[in-house]
Design an enzyme around this catalytic site. Structure first.
Site, PDB file in Angstrom:
ATOM      1  N   ASP A  28       0.840  -1.206   0.000  1.00 57.69           N
ATOM      2  CA  ASP A  28       0.000   0.000   0.000  1.00 57.69           C
ATOM      3  C   ASP A  28       0.871   1.250   0.000  1.00 57.69           C
ATOM      4  O   ASP A  28       1.992   1.236   0.523  1.00 57.69           O
ATOM      5  CB  ASP A  28      -0.905  -0.037   1.250  1.00 57.69           C
ATOM      6  CG  ASP A  28      -2.091   0.906   1.122  1.00 57.69           C
ATOM      7  OD1 ASP A  28      -2.302   1.468   0.035  1.00 57.69           O
ATOM      8  OD2 ASP A  28      -2.793   1.080   2.121  1.00 57.69           O
ATOM      9  N   GLY A  31       0.074   5.319  -4.444  1.00 61.55           N
ATOM     10  CA  GLY A  31      -0.530   6.597  -4.858  1.00 61.55           C
ATOM     11  C   GLY A  31       0.051   7.754  -4.066  1.00 61.55           C
ATOM     12  O   GLY A  31       0.437   8.790  -4.623  1.00 61.55           O
ATOM     13  N   ARG A  32       0.168   7.571  -2.743  1.00 65.88           N
ATOM     14  CA  ARG A  32       0.717   8.646  -1.899  1.00 65.88           C
ATOM     15  C   ARG A  32       2.171   8.929  -2.229  1.00 65.88           C
ATOM     16  O   ARG A  32       2.612  10.071  -2.243  1.00 65.88           O
ATOM     17  CB  ARG A  32       0.564   8.280  -0.409  1.00 65.88           C
ATOM     18  CG  ARG A  32      -0.786   8.700   0.150  1.00 65.88           C
ATOM     19  CD  ARG A  32      -1.079   8.004   1.435  1.00 65.88           C
ATOM     20  NE  ARG A  32      -1.417   6.600   1.208  1.00 65.88           N
ATOM     21  CZ  ARG A  32      -1.474   5.681   2.147  1.00 65.88           C
ATOM     22  NH1 ARG A  32      -1.189   6.018   3.388  1.00 65.88           N
ATOM     23  NH2 ARG A  32      -1.818   4.454   1.862  1.00 65.88           N
ATOM     24  N   TRP A  33       2.917   7.873  -2.523  1.00 65.33           N
ATOM     25  CA  TRP A  33       4.336   8.038  -2.885  1.00 65.33           C
ATOM     26  C   TRP A  33       4.439   8.977  -4.090  1.00 65.33           C
ATOM     27  O   TRP A  33       5.271   9.885  -4.116  1.00 65.33           O
ATOM     28  CB  TRP A  33       4.947   6.675  -3.221  1.00 65.33           C
ATOM     29  CG  TRP A  33       6.417   6.702  -3.499  1.00 65.33           C
ATOM     30  CD1 TRP A  33       7.426   6.490  -2.604  1.00 65.33           C
ATOM     31  CD2 TRP A  33       7.044   6.953  -4.767  1.00 65.33           C
ATOM     32  NE1 TRP A  33       8.639   6.594  -3.233  1.00 65.33           N
ATOM     33  CE2 TRP A  33       8.436   6.884  -4.564  1.00 65.33           C
ATOM     34  CE3 TRP A  33       6.567   7.236  -6.049  1.00 65.33           C
ATOM     35  CZ2 TRP A  33       9.360   7.075  -5.587  1.00 65.33           C
ATOM     36  CZ3 TRP A  33       7.478   7.435  -7.073  1.00 65.33           C
ATOM     37  CH2 TRP A  33       8.856   7.355  -6.833  1.00 65.33           C
ATOM     38  N   ARG A  41      -0.407   8.975 -10.137  1.00 63.14           N
ATOM     39  CA  ARG A  41      -0.493   7.772  -9.294  1.00 63.14           C
ATOM     40  C   ARG A  41       0.188   6.565  -9.961  1.00 63.14           C
ATOM     41  O   ARG A  41       0.823   5.749  -9.295  1.00 63.14           O
ATOM     42  CB  ARG A  41      -1.966   7.425  -9.020  1.00 63.14           C
ATOM     43  CG  ARG A  41      -2.685   8.418  -8.142  1.00 63.14           C
ATOM     44  CD  ARG A  41      -4.150   8.018  -7.982  1.00 63.14           C
ATOM     45  NE  ARG A  41      -4.260   6.674  -7.452  1.00 63.14           N
ATOM     46  CZ  ARG A  41      -4.148   6.345  -6.167  1.00 63.14           C
ATOM     47  NH1 ARG A  41      -3.949   7.285  -5.278  1.00 63.14           N
ATOM     48  NH2 ARG A  41      -4.264   5.103  -5.772  1.00 63.14           N
ATOM     49  N   SER A  73      -7.041  -5.994  -5.713  1.00 63.01           N
ATOM     50  CA  SER A  73      -8.153  -6.579  -4.961  1.00 63.01           C
ATOM     51  C   SER A  73      -9.410  -6.649  -5.823  1.00 63.01           C
ATOM     52  O   SER A  73      -9.523  -5.955  -6.848  1.00 63.01           O
ATOM     53  CB  SER A  73      -8.436  -5.753  -3.698  1.00 63.01           C
ATOM     54  OG  SER A  73      -9.117  -4.566  -4.037  1.00 63.01           O
ATOM     55  N   ASN A  76     -10.635  -3.319  -6.288  1.00 63.83           N
ATOM     56  CA  ASN A  76      -9.849  -2.342  -7.060  1.00 63.83           C
ATOM     57  C   ASN A  76     -10.416  -2.064  -8.453  1.00 63.83           C
ATOM     58  O   ASN A  76     -10.059  -1.068  -9.084  1.00 63.83           O
ATOM     59  CB  ASN A  76      -8.383  -2.777  -7.193  1.00 63.83           C
ATOM     60  CG  ASN A  76      -7.565  -2.556  -5.945  1.00 63.83           C
ATOM     61  OD1 ASN A  76      -6.574  -3.246  -5.705  1.00 63.83           O
ATOM     62  ND2 ASN A  76      -7.948  -1.587  -5.110  1.00 63.83           N
ATOM     63  N   ARG A 202      -5.444  -1.846   8.594  1.00 66.55           N
ATOM     64  CA  ARG A 202      -6.633  -2.586   8.160  1.00 66.55           C
ATOM     65  C   ARG A 202      -6.196  -3.879   7.478  1.00 66.55           C
ATOM     66  O   ARG A 202      -5.094  -3.965   6.946  1.00 66.55           O
ATOM     67  CB  ARG A 202      -7.397  -1.786   7.090  1.00 66.55           C
ATOM     68  CG  ARG A 202      -8.272  -0.693   7.574  1.00 66.55           C
ATOM     69  CD  ARG A 202      -9.131  -0.180   6.399  1.00 66.55           C
ATOM     70  NE  ARG A 202      -8.333   0.434   5.349  1.00 66.55           N
ATOM     71  CZ  ARG A 202      -7.890   1.678   5.386  1.00 66.55           C
ATOM     72  NH1 ARG A 202      -8.156   2.441   6.410  1.00 66.55           N
ATOM     73  NH2 ARG A 202      -7.183   2.170   4.371  1.00 66.55           N
ATOM     74  N   SER A 204      -8.286  -5.209   5.006  1.00 72.51           N
ATOM     75  CA  SER A 204      -8.726  -4.962   3.616  1.00 72.51           C
ATOM     76  C   SER A 204      -9.008  -6.221   2.800  1.00 72.51           C
ATOM     77  O   SER A 204      -8.569  -6.338   1.649  1.00 72.51           O
ATOM     78  CB  SER A 204      -7.704  -4.087   2.887  1.00 72.51           C
ATOM     79  OG  SER A 204      -7.646  -2.815   3.466  1.00 72.51           O
TER      80      SER A 204
HETATM   81  C1  FPP Z   1      -2.010   0.123  -3.228  1.00 64.73           C
HETATM   82  O1  FPP Z   1      -1.522   1.438  -3.309  1.00 64.73           O
HETATM   83  C2  FPP Z   1      -1.485  -0.677  -4.316  1.00 64.73           C
HETATM   84  C3  FPP Z   1      -2.234  -1.271  -5.275  1.00 64.73           C
HETATM   85  C4  FPP Z   1      -3.696  -1.144  -5.324  1.00 64.73           C
HETATM   86  C5  FPP Z   1      -1.642  -2.047  -6.363  1.00 64.73           C
HETATM   87  C6  FPP Z   1      -0.351  -2.743  -6.081  1.00 64.73           C
HETATM   88  C7  FPP Z   1       0.353  -2.879  -7.364  1.00 64.73           C
HETATM   89  C8  FPP Z   1       1.700  -2.852  -7.553  1.00 64.73           C
HETATM   90  C9  FPP Z   1       2.636  -2.830  -6.448  1.00 64.73           C
HETATM   91  C10 FPP Z   1       2.304  -2.813  -8.924  1.00 64.73           C
HETATM   92  C11 FPP Z   1       2.005  -3.938  -9.842  1.00 64.73           C
HETATM   93  C12 FPP Z   1       2.099  -5.296  -9.224  1.00 64.73           C
HETATM   94  C13 FPP Z   1       2.910  -6.286  -9.641  1.00 64.73           C
HETATM   95  C14 FPP Z   1       2.812  -7.628  -9.005  1.00 64.73           C
HETATM   96  C15 FPP Z   1       3.920  -6.117 -10.701  1.00 64.73           C
HETATM   97  P1  FPP Z   1      -2.555   2.611  -3.428  1.00 64.73           P
HETATM   98  O2  FPP Z   1      -2.702   2.965  -4.861  1.00 64.73           O
HETATM   99  O3  FPP Z   1      -3.831   2.261  -2.745  1.00 64.73           O
HETATM  100  O4  FPP Z   1      -1.819   3.759  -2.651  1.00 64.73           O
HETATM  101  P2  FPP Z   1      -2.497   4.950  -1.837  1.00 64.73           P
HETATM  102  O5  FPP Z   1      -3.231   4.322  -0.681  1.00 64.73           O
HETATM  103  O6  FPP Z   1      -1.313   5.749  -1.398  1.00 64.73           O
HETATM  104  O7  FPP Z   1      -3.388   5.677  -2.787  1.00 64.73           O
END
Ligand code: FPP
Length: 256
Positions: A28, A31-33, A41, A73, A76, A202, A204
């Site tokens: 997780d 997006g924030r990164w 994002r 998920s 998602n 969480r 999730s």
């Molecule tokens: C949550 O960060 C991350 C995801 C919903 C997707 C995870 C996907 C990857 C790490 C890249 C692709 C995967 C592979 C296996 C190559 P968020 O977007 O919810 O972050 P935020 O909470 O800061 O908005």
């Protein structure tokens, strides 16, 4: 304050004690990164893919038996279509580009979730690499894709109902083992450690049944910044826990 251990010292410490058999990661904070850097994002997800490579490689070198990554998920799909599209493309790139690394390192690639919802341009190379790597035994890397723990429990329950209706499963034969044999994680070792990045506290909808006795390691680190050092810190944290499974500390010490 004492200096933090060097990565080599931390690794030596972690390798001297038993590792969790199966580690799950809720990745997780992508997006924030990106937002913190004024970027889109998707750039965070791209950097997150690099963390997937780094953490998989580190896990394999340490000798973990199973690593399960929550990559997408079941919920998602509700994200903006461009973000969903971008994530599917990153998954496809990952599967295509990591083929040699996965095969050369004896990794078995596996996937759990509603895989029929994944677009064919991702599902086909995934299924191909899954078949090709099926005999590998150094580590199982499971991608949770369109995955939800509740969805998994519903699918398992439907399967049990079908078998009961067909007369091949009796109510009295439904025990923990019967349930586990019908979950998508069937055949994977017990989940012992779950890591969640980005400071969220969480679950999730991740591996709900399997979480029953897993240890949790929560870190503020955003997933794109998570690498070998953070993995070692999580493993070290796990190794310091007393896993009681409902017993008392005294019982564990005396074997009573
Ligand atoms: C949550 O960060 C991350 C995801 C919903 C997707 C995870 C996907 C990857 C790490 C890249 C692709 C995967 C592979 C296996 C190559 P968020 O977007 O919810 O972050 P935020 O909470 O800061 O908005």
């Amino acid at each position: 304050m004492t200096d933090p251990l060097s990565i080599d010292a931390l690794k030596a410490q972690v390798l001297a004690r038993p590792l969790p058999r199966h580690v799950g990661i809720i990745m997780d904070g992508n997006g924030r990164w990106a937002q913190l850097r004024g970027q889109e994002r998707l750039e965070g997800h791209r950097k997150g893919s690099d963390s997937v490579r780094n953490v998989t490689r580190a896990s394999r070198r340490l000798g973990l038996e199973a690593l399960t990554l929550y990559a997408f998920s079941a919920q998602n799909w509700q994200r903006p279509p461009a973000e969903v599209e971008g994530l599917m493309e990153l998954l496809r790139e990952y599967i295509v580009n990591e083929r040699a690394e996965i095969m050369d390192n004896g990794i078995r690639l596996h996937a759990i979730g509603q895989l029929d919802r994944i677009p064919p341009r991702v599902r086909e190379p995934l299924e191909e690499l899954r078949a090709l790597s099926a005999g590998n035994d150094k580590m199982t890397l499971t991608l949770a894709l369109s995955y939800g723990g509740r969805e998994e429990i519903v699918a398992m329950t439907q399967q049990i109902a079908r078998e009961a209706a067909a007369g091949t499963l009796k109510a009295d034969d439904i025990d923990f083992t019967a349930i586990e044999q019908r979950l998508w994680t069937q055949g994977l070792p017990p989940l012992e450690l779950v890591v969640r990045t980005s400071g969220e506290v969480r679950v999730s909808n991740f591996l709900l049944w399997q979480l029953a006795y897993a240890e949790l390691h929560l870190t503020e680190t955003l997933w794109p910044d998570f690498g070998e050092r953070e993995l070692l810190i999580a493993l070290d944290d796990f190794q310091r826990r007393e896993r009681r499974f409902g017993k008392t500390s005294t019982q564990l010490r005396t074997g009573a």
